[in-house]
Design an enzyme around this catalytic site. Structure first.
Site, mmCIF file in Angstrom:
data_model
loop_
_atom_site.group_PDB
_atom_site.id
_atom_site.type_symbol
_atom_site.label_atom_id
_atom_site.label_comp_id
_atom_site.label_asym_id
_atom_site.label_seq_id
_atom_site.Cartn_x
_atom_site.Cartn_y
_atom_site.Cartn_z
ATOM 1 N N LYS A 33 5.541 -32.784 8.029
ATOM 2 C CA LYS A 33 4.994 -33.099 6.704
ATOM 3 C C LYS A 33 3.571 -32.566 6.556
ATOM 4 O O LYS A 33 3.239 -31.902 5.571
ATOM 5 C CB LYS A 33 5.017 -34.617 6.496
ATOM 6 C CG LYS A 33 4.715 -35.030 5.082
ATOM 7 C CD LYS A 33 4.804 -36.530 4.924
ATOM 8 C CE LYS A 33 6.244 -36.972 4.828
ATOM 9 N NZ LYS A 33 6.434 -38.381 5.093
ATOM 10 N N ARG A 103 1.314 -42.040 5.560
ATOM 11 C CA ARG A 103 2.706 -41.698 5.930
ATOM 12 C C ARG A 103 2.800 -41.116 7.328
ATOM 13 O O ARG A 103 1.901 -40.410 7.765
ATOM 14 C CB ARG A 103 3.251 -40.612 4.990
ATOM 15 C CG ARG A 103 3.407 -41.028 3.570
ATOM 16 C CD ARG A 103 3.781 -39.781 2.764
ATOM 17 N NE ARG A 103 3.608 -39.991 1.360
ATOM 18 C CZ ARG A 103 4.608 -40.162 0.510
ATOM 19 N NH1 ARG A 103 5.843 -40.144 0.928
ATOM 20 N NH2 ARG A 103 4.369 -40.358 -0.770
ATOM 21 N N GLY A 112 13.498 -41.509 7.680
ATOM 22 C CA GLY A 112 13.648 -42.955 7.535
ATOM 23 C C GLY A 112 13.389 -43.754 8.801
ATOM 24 O O GLY A 112 13.506 -44.975 8.798
ATOM 25 N N MET A 114 10.480 -43.883 10.669
ATOM 26 C CA MET A 114 9.131 -44.436 10.844
ATOM 27 C C MET A 114 8.588 -44.969 9.520
ATOM 28 O O MET A 114 9.293 -44.965 8.514
ATOM 29 C CB MET A 114 8.236 -43.371 11.450
ATOM 30 C CG MET A 114 8.602 -43.077 12.882
ATOM 31 S SD MET A 114 7.551 -41.857 13.631
ATOM 32 C CE MET A 114 7.986 -40.395 12.768
ATOM 33 N N ARG A 359 10.533 -29.603 3.265
ATOM 34 C CA ARG A 359 11.061 -29.382 4.618
ATOM 35 C C ARG A 359 12.376 -28.627 4.498
ATOM 36 O O ARG A 359 13.001 -28.616 3.427
ATOM 37 C CB ARG A 359 11.257 -30.700 5.371
ATOM 38 C CG ARG A 359 12.257 -31.618 4.712
ATOM 39 C CD ARG A 359 12.344 -32.933 5.442
ATOM 40 N NE ARG A 359 13.074 -33.900 4.632
ATOM 41 C CZ ARG A 359 13.102 -35.188 4.854
ATOM 42 N NH1 ARG A 359 12.425 -35.709 5.826
ATOM 43 N NH2 ARG A 359 13.808 -35.987 4.091
ATOM 44 N N HIS A 474 44.374 -26.734 32.075
ATOM 45 C CA HIS A 474 45.491 -26.174 31.313
ATOM 46 C C HIS A 474 45.420 -26.589 29.843
ATOM 47 O O HIS A 474 45.486 -25.760 28.931
ATOM 48 C CB HIS A 474 46.815 -26.634 31.944
ATOM 49 C CG HIS A 474 48.009 -26.146 31.213
ATOM 50 N ND1 HIS A 474 48.631 -26.904 30.247
ATOM 51 C CD2 HIS A 474 48.666 -24.972 31.256
ATOM 52 C CE1 HIS A 474 49.642 -26.208 29.752
ATOM 53 N NE2 HIS A 474 49.684 -25.030 30.352
ATOM 54 N N SER A 783 36.731 -7.084 35.082
ATOM 55 C CA SER A 783 36.557 -8.174 34.127
ATOM 56 C C SER A 783 36.312 -9.456 34.910
ATOM 57 O O SER A 783 37.080 -9.785 35.824
ATOM 58 C CB SER A 783 37.821 -8.290 33.261
ATOM 59 O OG SER A 783 37.693 -9.381 32.397
ATOM 60 N N CYS A 850 36.230 -12.439 30.787
ATOM 61 C CA CYS A 850 37.392 -12.989 30.090
ATOM 62 C C CYS A 850 37.615 -14.463 30.389
ATOM 63 O O CYS A 850 38.629 -15.025 30.000
ATOM 64 C CB CYS A 850 38.640 -12.168 30.362
ATOM 65 S SG CYS A 850 39.140 -12.207 32.085
ATOM 66 N N TYR A 870 32.078 -5.847 27.004
ATOM 67 C CA TYR A 870 32.848 -6.721 26.118
ATOM 68 C C TYR A 870 32.982 -8.137 26.656
ATOM 69 O O TYR A 870 32.719 -8.400 27.838
ATOM 70 C CB TYR A 870 34.247 -6.132 25.863
ATOM 71 C CG TYR A 870 35.177 -6.175 27.067
ATOM 72 C CD1 TYR A 870 36.071 -7.227 27.230
ATOM 73 C CD2 TYR A 870 35.164 -5.166 28.019
ATOM 74 C CE1 TYR A 870 36.932 -7.279 28.321
ATOM 75 C CE2 TYR A 870 36.023 -5.202 29.110
ATOM 76 C CZ TYR A 870 36.904 -6.274 29.253
ATOM 77 O OH TYR A 870 37.742 -6.321 30.332
HETATM 78 C C1 PEP Z 1 39.321 -16.902 34.844
HETATM 79 O O1 PEP Z 1 39.538 -17.362 35.965
HETATM 80 O O2 PEP Z 1 38.214 -16.931 34.303
HETATM 81 C C2 PEP Z 1 40.416 -16.301 34.079
HETATM 82 C C3 PEP Z 1 40.197 -15.684 32.957
HETATM 83 O O3 PEP Z 1 41.666 -16.476 34.568
HETATM 84 P P1 PEP Z 1 42.506 -17.834 34.425
HETATM 85 O O4 PEP Z 1 41.755 -18.753 33.524
HETATM 86 O O5 PEP Z 1 43.819 -17.448 33.880
HETATM 87 O O6 PEP Z 1 42.561 -18.296 35.827
#
Ligand code: PEP
Ligand code: MG
Length: 892
Positions: A33, A103, A112, A114, A359, A474, A783, A850, A870
């Site tokens: 403020k 204030r 609200g 204080m 604000r 999973h 990867s 990945c 990537y």
């Molecule tokens: C991992 O282990 O990060 C992966 C991509 O393979 P998964 O999750 O299938 O084991």
């Protein structure tokens, strides 16, 4: 810099009359403020003059047993004299009294939480002077009434409702509905009753010494930093406890002086829709507290806001057109200055508009995106600044339903926020039950944990809740892939399959009863809680385009089904970065063939079954290539922890298998038992499976290349990338590389063609990190499977971590779940090492990520710095990944 350092040592910062000491750069000590008031003064926006007391004093005050330092009092008195001189009024003067507001205002706004005191400077004498000089006794006594109520509550600690009751009774007695209709005489009566109330409770008169009141008011505001609700708010919003609040002392302007006066709150844009139209409410002849406390129902600020409300009250635009236009001009100026939508408090005194606070405004997720994109298109923000204004998490909110903030909720428990979005439904305790119940309505599948058999149940349910499992278990991975809300690791959930009940915390619920889960926060609620879903519009598309323009990292998808691949394509994925082939065998028509293959005891048996699987695989790959035409599709060869494919203690299912496979139940049980491993995640899985059973990978490579061949014939541009999982060293990789290349050569001869494909390795083990350079020298790409790499680096099971990770976070061992956000000090260091050595051994190597971390904004910020190519994530996380990739690259 030095000037700033010098400035920050001061305790008092005056502002007003188009100048100020301090500004936004000193927000840390002036609070939100105070910094805003200073900034606005310098912008020549009409702000009632005053001064801010640095938040540094708050700490001193608390350490000094809640006493104001004497030296500070002197500074304040001299600032008060300056203020008096600036506006020609005098604090405590019988004829010409200066009234002030006191204030709070912390660096991060705590709405609200204080205290505030208005109209300080009034007592039995000065009120008369105010009545005389303004020739408006009604106004003077209204202000005094308000002051007594506020001071009594905030400083003297008396119950506010007792004062409200007096006012209410007075109005009822007189048959008056609105406060504004009370006369001077009525107000004097109320004041007498207020004072009697104070005397009755405290056994002393309402104080009359205004200088003492000033010290008490400032002290009360500092004290309010440590009231329980403020402490709770800070802990809920991760605001540090030691930053303290500043105090703003400001000359009063009055919205309660008559019919040409008003007070209100206004947003520079619509906070729900993001529309570029000012939106807000106001009350005629009233003070700001009336809006905040909800004591009086406000009217809409303009004709446009009026359309969205009921009632026929006149808007400010209609009632005070000149002041409204003045306000509108100021709002525009503020937005341009702050380059963000503002939430502004204003007062109109005798037709003149004053700004009391500005604000950054809170807004819905949808409005956040629309406003950033609109402001970019209006030329207020650069593309980079527009990205900067978006927290990537917002993107998830617009993609998935969220809990309606207005909904009534009964909290049951909390687990891990495994897959975002909110869902309600009837509890189903098994997948088969879920599939049946889902035909008649929404279902939440509640299990101790899920396994591949549950795929049908997960698919049929609106949300998934598991007692065990972490962020990469999973249930989490599959739900995220399907874009369904999921809460895992909810250890207070106890499923009793015998009784068909589930105990959540202390509440026992039967299968079929309703619950709601919030996969964005991990919360579980009793019954059906309303959810909301916003529609995606053009601004969402625009935001993604801007992000793509800035991103260094390409965003690919983890997808193996036609449905997932189509979602990924819709979100403009740059291809498939991970196709988990084992997931392709979960459908009912294949799972048993696959199980039979795993259970087969010799090469001959296995080869026969593999031939059947070849047919399915070829068709699946062909479909994926077709959808992703022209883009790379990375197919990971089989990586099953084998136990995942078998019913554990499900006699019915084992019986069903024995019929299908023409084996007796005992035999089936024996074979399943023989597959059991003490530590399956580190067992006979990944490429180890192909070292012992090469025919499995041979079949898969054949299927990939036959599908490629079909595509070539149909002129579909196909770029297959074959990826080997859980590789440990070069020897292992070389063995499989030969196997793959030999299979390809044989097929090339058979089909009289030449295939172009890439060959890569996953890096999921610390050993693979150490050997990354050598592996990379033989690979086209690598990867990082950061799920397994986190598991193997930290030695924490990704499936069991849910049980204890929360304690680890509470105790500060981890700040974030390492399976959700990359653990930079350990796994992050491994990634850095591997990237450096891979590039050194093979400068042309393509590098990606990945694991599930590829959809997490904080992890993407880190991956961006690795300068890799990537990231590949679940299809529904592509937008958040793109925004993160753009935002964090735009900043470097
Ligand atoms: C991992 O282990 O990060 C992966 C991509 O393979 P998964 O999750 O299938 O084991
Ligand atoms: Mg893995």
């Amino acid at each position: 810099m030095n000037k700033e350092k010098e400035e920050s040592k001061k305790y008092i910062f005056p502002f007003g009359n188009n100048k100020a000491e301090g500004g936004n750069h000193l927000k840390g000590i002036l609070g939100n403020k105070g910094a805003g008031l200073a900034e606005m003064s310098k912008m020549k926006i009409p702000v009632p003059p005053g001064f801010t007391i640095s938040s540094k004093i708050c700490k001193e005050f608390t350490n000094n047993s809640n006493q104001l330092p004497e030296s500070l009092k002197e500074l304040i008195l001299s600032a008060m004299t300056q203020l008096e001189n600036a506006i020609g009024l005098k604090f405590g003067d019988e004829n010409n009294p200066l009234l002030i507001s006191v204030r709070s205002g912390a660096q991060i706004s705590m709405p609200g939480m204080m205290e505030t005191i208005l109209n300080l400077g009034l007592n039995d004498t000065t009120v008369k002077g105010l009545a005389k000089i303004t020739k408006n006794p009604r106004f003077a006594y209204d202000s005094y009434r308000r002051y007594i109520e506020m001071y009594s509550h905030v400083v003297l600690g008396l119950d506010k409702s007792k004062f409200e009751a007096i006012l209410h009774n007075k109005k009822a007695l007189l048959g008056i509905k609105k406060d504004q209709n009370l006369t001077e005489e009525n107000l004097k009566d109320v004041i007498d009753e207020y004072k009697n109330l104070v005397k009755n409770i405290l056994n002393k008169d309402f104080p009359q010494n205004i200088t003492n009141q000033l010290w008490s008011a400032i002290s009360a505001v500092f004290k309010s930093w440590n009231v329980p609700r403020a402490i709770k708010y800070r802990s809920m919003n991760n605001i540090p406890n030691d930053v303290g609040t500043a105090v703003n002392i400001q000359a009063m302007v009055f919205g309660n002086k008559g019919e040409d006066c008003a007070t209100g709150v206004v947003f520079t844009r619509n906070p729900s829709t993001g529309e570029n139209e000012i939106f807000g409410e106001y009350i005629v002849n009233a003070q700001g507290e009336d809006i905040v406390s909800g004591a009086i129902t406000p009217s809409p600020i303009n004709i446009k806001s009026k359309e969205q409300c009921f009632g026929d009250e006149k808007s400010l635009e209609e009632l005070m057109p000149k002041a409204y236009q003045e306000l509108k001009t100021i709002l525009h100026k503020l937005e341009l200055h702050y380059k963000d939508m503002q939430d502004v408090e204003f007062t109109i005194e005798n037709g003149k508009c004053w700004i009391l606070q500005t604000r950054s405004a809170k807004r819905t997720a949808h409005a956040t995106i629309k406003i950033a994109v609109d402001m970019m298109q209006e030329g207020i923000l650069t593309k980079q600044q527009a990205l900067d204004n978006i927290e990537p998490e917002i993107v998830e909110k617009v993609l998935h339903p969220s809990i309606d903030p207005r909904a009534v909720k009964i909290f049951l428990s909390k687990g891990l926020p495994a897959s975002p979005g909110a869902a309600f439904g009837k509890i189903a305790l098994s997948s088969s039950k879920a599939e049946i119940m889902a035909r008649h309505g929404e279902v939440i599948l509640v299990r101790n944990e899920t396994n591949p058999e549950d795929i049908g149940g997960i698919g049929a349910s609106s949300g998934i809740l598991t007692a065990r499992g972490g962020m990469t278990s999973h249930a989490a991975v599959v739900a995220r892939g399907m874009g369904k809300p999921c809460v895992t690791g909810a250890f207070e959930v106890m499923v009793d399959n015998e009784k068909s009940t589930v105990k959540i915390n202390n509440t026992i619920l039967k299968e079929g009863e309703l619950i709601t889960i919030n996969g964005s926060s991990g919360e579980i609620f009793l019954g059906k809680v309303g959810t909301i879903q916003t529609k995606l519009d053009k601004s969402f598309e625009n935001l993604i385009e801007i992000a793509e323009e800035f991103a260094l990292l390409k965003v690919m998808a983890n997808a193996e089904t036609i449905k997932d691949a189509k979602v990924a394509k819709n979100f403009n994925a740059c291809g498939i970065g991970l196709c988990r082939t084992e997931h392709m065998f979960f459908q009912e028509d294949r799972i048993n063939i696959f199980r039979e293959m795993i259970l087969s005891q010799n090469l001959e048996e296995r080869s026969k079954i593999l031939n059947q699987l070849l047919f399915y695989q070829e068709e699946d790959f062909y479909q994926l290539f077709k959808i992703m035409s022209g883009l790379p599709v990375t197919i990971r060869l089989l990586d099953p922890p084998l136990h995942e494919f078998f019913p554990q203690n499900d006699e019915d299912e084992l019986g069903h298998m024995s019929q299908l496979m023409s084996l007796n139940l005992k035999d089936i049980k024996n074979r399943v038992n023989s597959l059991k491993e003490a530590n399956p995640m580190l067992g006979h899985r990944g490429c180890r499976l192909a070292i012992t059973y090469p025919e499995i990978y041979q079949m898969q490579v054949k299927a990939i290349l036959r599908a490629t061949h079909r595509c070539i014939k149909e002129s579909i541009v196909t770029i297959p990338e074959i990826m080997v999982p859980l590789v440990m060293n070069k020897a292992e990789f070389m063995m499989l590389k030969s196997l793959i290349n030999d299979t390809a050569n044989t097929l090339e001869k058979e089909l009289n063609t030449k295939f172009v494909y890439k060959l890569g390795s996953m890096i999921e083990l610390p050993a693979a990190v150490i050997n990354a350079g050598e592996i990379a020298s033989e690979a086209d790409f690598i990867s990082f499977g950061t799920n397994d790499l986190t598991q193997t680096c930290l030695g924490i099971s990704r499936d069991d971590a849910g049980k204890f990770l929360r304690t680890y976070m509470e105790k500060g061992i981890f700040f974030e779940d390492p399976f959700s956000s990359i653990h930079e000090q350990t796994v992050g260091e491994l990634l850095k090492m591997a990237v450096i050595s891979s590039k050194k051994h093979n400068p042309a190597i393509k590098i990606g990520i990945c694991g599930e971390h590829a959809g997490d904004p904080a992890s993407i910020k880190f991956f961006n710095k690795l300068k890799i190519d990537y990231i590949s994530c679940s299809p529904f996380r592509i937008p958040i990944a793109k925004v993160s990739a753009g935002k964090y690259n735009a900043k470097v």
